[in-house]
Scaffold this motif. Structure first.
Motif, PDB file in Angstrom:
ATOM      1  N   PHE A  23      -0.983   5.122  -0.623  1.00 38.90           N
ATOM      2  CA  PHE A  23      -0.104   4.950  -1.778  1.00 38.90           C
ATOM      3  C   PHE A  23       1.171   4.196  -1.410  1.00 38.90           C
ATOM      4  O   PHE A  23       1.631   3.329  -2.163  1.00 38.90           O
ATOM      5  CB  PHE A  23       0.250   6.319  -2.366  1.00 38.90           C
ATOM      6  N   ASN A  24       1.749   4.493  -0.236  1.00 37.80           N
ATOM      7  CA  ASN A  24       2.992   3.837   0.168  1.00 37.80           C
ATOM      8  C   ASN A  24       2.811   2.331   0.312  1.00 37.80           C
ATOM      9  O   ASN A  24       3.685   1.545  -0.069  1.00 37.80           O
ATOM     10  CB  ASN A  24       3.499   4.428   1.488  1.00 37.80           C
ATOM     11  N   ASP A  25       1.670   1.906   0.885  1.00 33.28           N
ATOM     12  CA  ASP A  25       1.429   0.474   1.052  1.00 33.28           C
ATOM     13  C   ASP A  25       1.161  -0.197  -0.294  1.00 33.28           C
ATOM     14  O   ASP A  25       1.564  -1.344  -0.516  1.00 33.28           O
ATOM     15  CB  ASP A  25       0.245   0.244   1.995  1.00 33.28           C
ATOM     16  N   LEU A  26       0.482   0.511  -1.194  1.00 37.22           N
ATOM     17  CA  LEU A  26       0.263  -0.029  -2.530  1.00 37.22           C
ATOM     18  C   LEU A  26       1.593  -0.240  -3.241  1.00 37.22           C
ATOM     19  O   LEU A  26       1.808  -1.271  -3.896  1.00 37.22           O
ATOM     20  CB  LEU A  26      -0.621   0.919  -3.332  1.00 37.22           C
ATOM     21  N   GLY A  32       5.632  -8.035  -5.396  1.00 32.70           N
ATOM     22  CA  GLY A  32       5.505  -8.766  -6.651  1.00 32.70           C
ATOM     23  C   GLY A  32       6.761  -8.711  -7.494  1.00 32.70           C
ATOM     24  O   GLY A  32       7.243  -9.735  -7.996  1.00 32.70           O
ATOM     25  N   VAL A  33       7.331  -7.523  -7.637  1.00 35.47           N
ATOM     26  CA  VAL A  33       8.512  -7.345  -8.484  1.00 35.47           C
ATOM     27  C   VAL A  33       9.731  -8.058  -7.884  1.00 35.47           C
ATOM     28  O   VAL A  33      10.489  -8.735  -8.597  1.00 35.47           O
ATOM     29  CB  VAL A  33       8.811  -5.848  -8.686  1.00 35.47           C
ATOM     30  N   LEU A  34       9.926  -7.932  -6.571  1.00 38.87           N
ATOM     31  CA  LEU A  34      11.080  -8.572  -5.936  1.00 38.87           C
ATOM     32  C   LEU A  34      10.958 -10.087  -5.946  1.00 38.87           C
ATOM     33  O   LEU A  34      11.960 -10.794  -6.117  1.00 38.87           O
ATOM     34  CB  LEU A  34      11.231  -8.064  -4.496  1.00 38.87           C
ATOM     35  N   GLY A  35       9.739 -10.600  -5.754  1.00 43.56           N
ATOM     36  CA  GLY A  35       9.561 -12.048  -5.826  1.00 43.56           C
ATOM     37  C   GLY A  35       9.913 -12.576  -7.202  1.00 43.56           C
ATOM     38  O   GLY A  35      10.565 -13.618  -7.339  1.00 43.56           O
ATOM     39  N   LEU A  36       9.507 -11.868  -8.229  1.00 47.43           N
ATOM     40  CA  LEU A  36       9.840 -12.241  -9.601  1.00 47.43           C
ATOM     41  C   LEU A  36      11.336 -12.137  -9.854  1.00 47.43           C
ATOM     42  O   LEU A  36      11.967 -13.059 -10.393  1.00 47.43           O
ATOM     43  CB  LEU A  36       9.074 -11.348 -10.564  1.00 47.43           C
ATOM     44  N   PHE A  44       0.884  -7.679  -9.722  1.00 50.72           N
ATOM     45  CA  PHE A  44       1.948  -6.765 -10.142  1.00 50.72           C
ATOM     46  C   PHE A  44       3.168  -7.482 -10.699  1.00 50.72           C
ATOM     47  O   PHE A  44       3.854  -6.964 -11.577  1.00 50.72           O
ATOM     48  CB  PHE A  44       2.389  -5.891  -8.969  1.00 50.72           C
ATOM     49  N   GLY A  45       3.480  -8.669 -10.164  1.00 47.44           N
ATOM     50  CA  GLY A  45       4.733  -9.306 -10.517  1.00 47.44           C
ATOM     51  C   GLY A  45       4.625 -10.529 -11.388  1.00 47.44           C
ATOM     52  O   GLY A  45       5.239 -10.614 -12.455  1.00 47.44           O
ATOM     53  N   TYR A  46       3.817 -11.500 -10.965  1.00 47.70           N
ATOM     54  CA  TYR A  46       3.863 -12.815 -11.587  1.00 47.70           C
ATOM     55  C   TYR A  46       2.948 -12.960 -12.793  1.00 47.70           C
ATOM     56  O   TYR A  46       3.266 -13.675 -13.734  1.00 47.70           O
ATOM     57  CB  TYR A  46       3.509 -13.892 -10.550  1.00 47.70           C
ATOM     58  N   VAL A  47       1.797 -12.317 -12.750  1.00 49.55           N
ATOM     59  CA  VAL A  47       0.851 -12.503 -13.853  1.00 49.55           C
ATOM     60  C   VAL A  47       1.446 -12.090 -15.195  1.00 49.55           C
ATOM     61  O   VAL A  47       1.454 -12.891 -16.143  1.00 49.55           O
ATOM     62  CB  VAL A  47      -0.470 -11.751 -13.581  1.00 49.55           C
ATOM     63  N   PHE A  65      -4.162 -12.594   2.061  1.00 52.20           N
ATOM     64  CA  PHE A  65      -4.804 -12.763   0.754  1.00 52.20           C
ATOM     65  C   PHE A  65      -4.746 -11.471  -0.054  1.00 52.20           C
ATOM     66  O   PHE A  65      -4.576 -11.496  -1.277  1.00 52.20           O
ATOM     67  CB  PHE A  65      -6.256 -13.220   0.932  1.00 52.20           C
ATOM     68  N   GLN A  66      -4.873 -10.342   0.630  1.00 53.26           N
ATOM     69  CA  GLN A  66      -4.760  -9.073  -0.069  1.00 53.26           C
ATOM     70  C   GLN A  66      -3.338  -8.862  -0.570  1.00 53.26           C
ATOM     71  O   GLN A  66      -3.119  -8.440  -1.711  1.00 53.26           O
ATOM     72  CB  GLN A  66      -5.172  -7.918   0.850  1.00 53.26           C
ATOM     73  N   THR A  67      -2.364  -9.183   0.263  1.00 56.05           N
ATOM     74  CA  THR A  67      -0.963  -9.053  -0.144  1.00 56.05           C
ATOM     75  C   THR A  67      -0.640  -9.973  -1.309  1.00 56.05           C
ATOM     76  O   THR A  67       0.002  -9.567  -2.291  1.00 56.05           O
ATOM     77  CB  THR A  67      -0.030  -9.374   1.040  1.00 56.05           C
TER      78      THR A  67
END
Length: 313
Positions: free
Chosen positions: A207-210, A217-221, A48-51, A39-41
């Motif tokens: 930071f790396n995990d964020l 998000g970006v790759l899924g988009l 980051f990506g879809y909204v 859920f966090q992921t």
């Protein structure tokens, strides 16, 4: 066939191959985030990506209303899409990537079976053959015994079932709902459900995990944009089989990053499952002369609202 059309037929599958490579990279990053709740992921991937893209796409259309004509089915479809994503993400954290993919590749088989009672479709001999092949492939991969069957296998199949059910509902109501409704409701369900659980499951992120969640998000988009564009350029019969290239990336990524290996029976089952999926896709594409509603088996927020133009003849 003209030179332009021939070029489009070639470009579509090539773009699809790139899109499915991006999707595989997306899934490898999801697997690497196994220490966090799904859920966090999902929440940060959506954020980051879809909204931003989905809201921009919605406002770019001429809207008359966001009120669904089939509220119960729209809500059910949205819930199924959330379930498909959650169960797939959990499965990636448990199983080798290649096993998750093989089981998610049963989505076309499930769509064909669900279309019989729900849509009243008739299944002819060729598709029944493909369905039976797909089931055989799954049995070979699972080799179900109390010792070999894991929760990851069950979650993968549940994800495939949720994705197939959502596709069936899309077929049923796609012409009755606005594009914005079909995009917005699953997006809201993902954000609201993941956001509601965040209070209970949130873990502070280095930071790396964020940045990894940002990449999800970006790759899924990006993957969706590439695959949808490939369908605009080429007939679905040429594009849809390209999704099975994900198995190659799953083997490579699993070996390089996660120390995974596969046995000969997983390979055999994969080949049979791929043959089943290709038969179903080709049968539907040739029979209907339109883009079959057999989306990428990886469950994600779909931006295909049924408005894709037909590719060149």
């Amino acid at each position: 066939m003209s030179t332009t059309t021939s070029s489009s037929v070639i470009r579509g599958p090539l773009i699809a191959l790139l899109g499915y490579f991006v999707f595989s990279t997306h899934d490898a990053i999801v697997k690497s985030l196994e220490n966090y709740s799904v859920f966090q992921t999902i929440f940060f991937a959506m954020l980051f990506g879809y909204v931003p893209f989905s809201l921009a796409r919605i406002t770019d259309k001429r809207l008359t209303t966001l009120r669904p004509n089939n509220p119960a089915l729209v809500i059910l479809r949205s819930a199924l899409m959330v379930g498909a994503m959650c169960f797939a993400f959990i499965a990636f954290s448990i199983l080798p990537m290649v096993q998750v993919y093989v089981l998610l590749f049963t989505t076309p088989v499930m769509i064909s079976l669900l279309a019989i009672p729900i849509l009243g479709e008739k299944i002819h001999f060729q598709r029944w053959t493909a369905i039976i092949l797909g089931l055989i492939g799954v049995i070979i991969v699972l080799r179900p015994t109390p010792e070999s069957l894991e929760w990851g296998h069950i979650f993968s199949l549940i994800s495939a079932f949720c994705g197939a059910s959502a596709s069936i509902i899309s077929r049923k109501i796609g012409n009755q709902e606005s594009s914005a409704t079909l995009i917005l409701f699953p997006l809201l369900f993902n954000v609201l459900i993941a956001g509601a659980t965040l209070y209970f499951v949130y873990k502070p992120m280095p930071f790396n995990d964020l940045m990894a969640m940002f990449a999800v998000g970006v790759l899924g988009l990006l993957g969706q944009l590439l695959v949808l564009n490939s369908y605009r350029l080429s007939p679905a019969a040429f594009v849809a089989p390209m999704q099975y290239s994900q198995l190659i990336w799953a083997v490579l990524f699993g070996f390089i990053f996660f120390n995974e290996s596969i046995d000969q029976w997983v390979v055999v089952g994969s080949i049979i499952t791929i043959a089943s999926g290709v038969m179903i896709v080709w049968r539907e594409a040739v029979a209907s002369k339109t883009q079959p509603n057999l989306n990428t088996p990886n469950p994600r927020i779909t931006m295909d609202d049924g408005s894709l133009p037909n590719p060149p003849d």
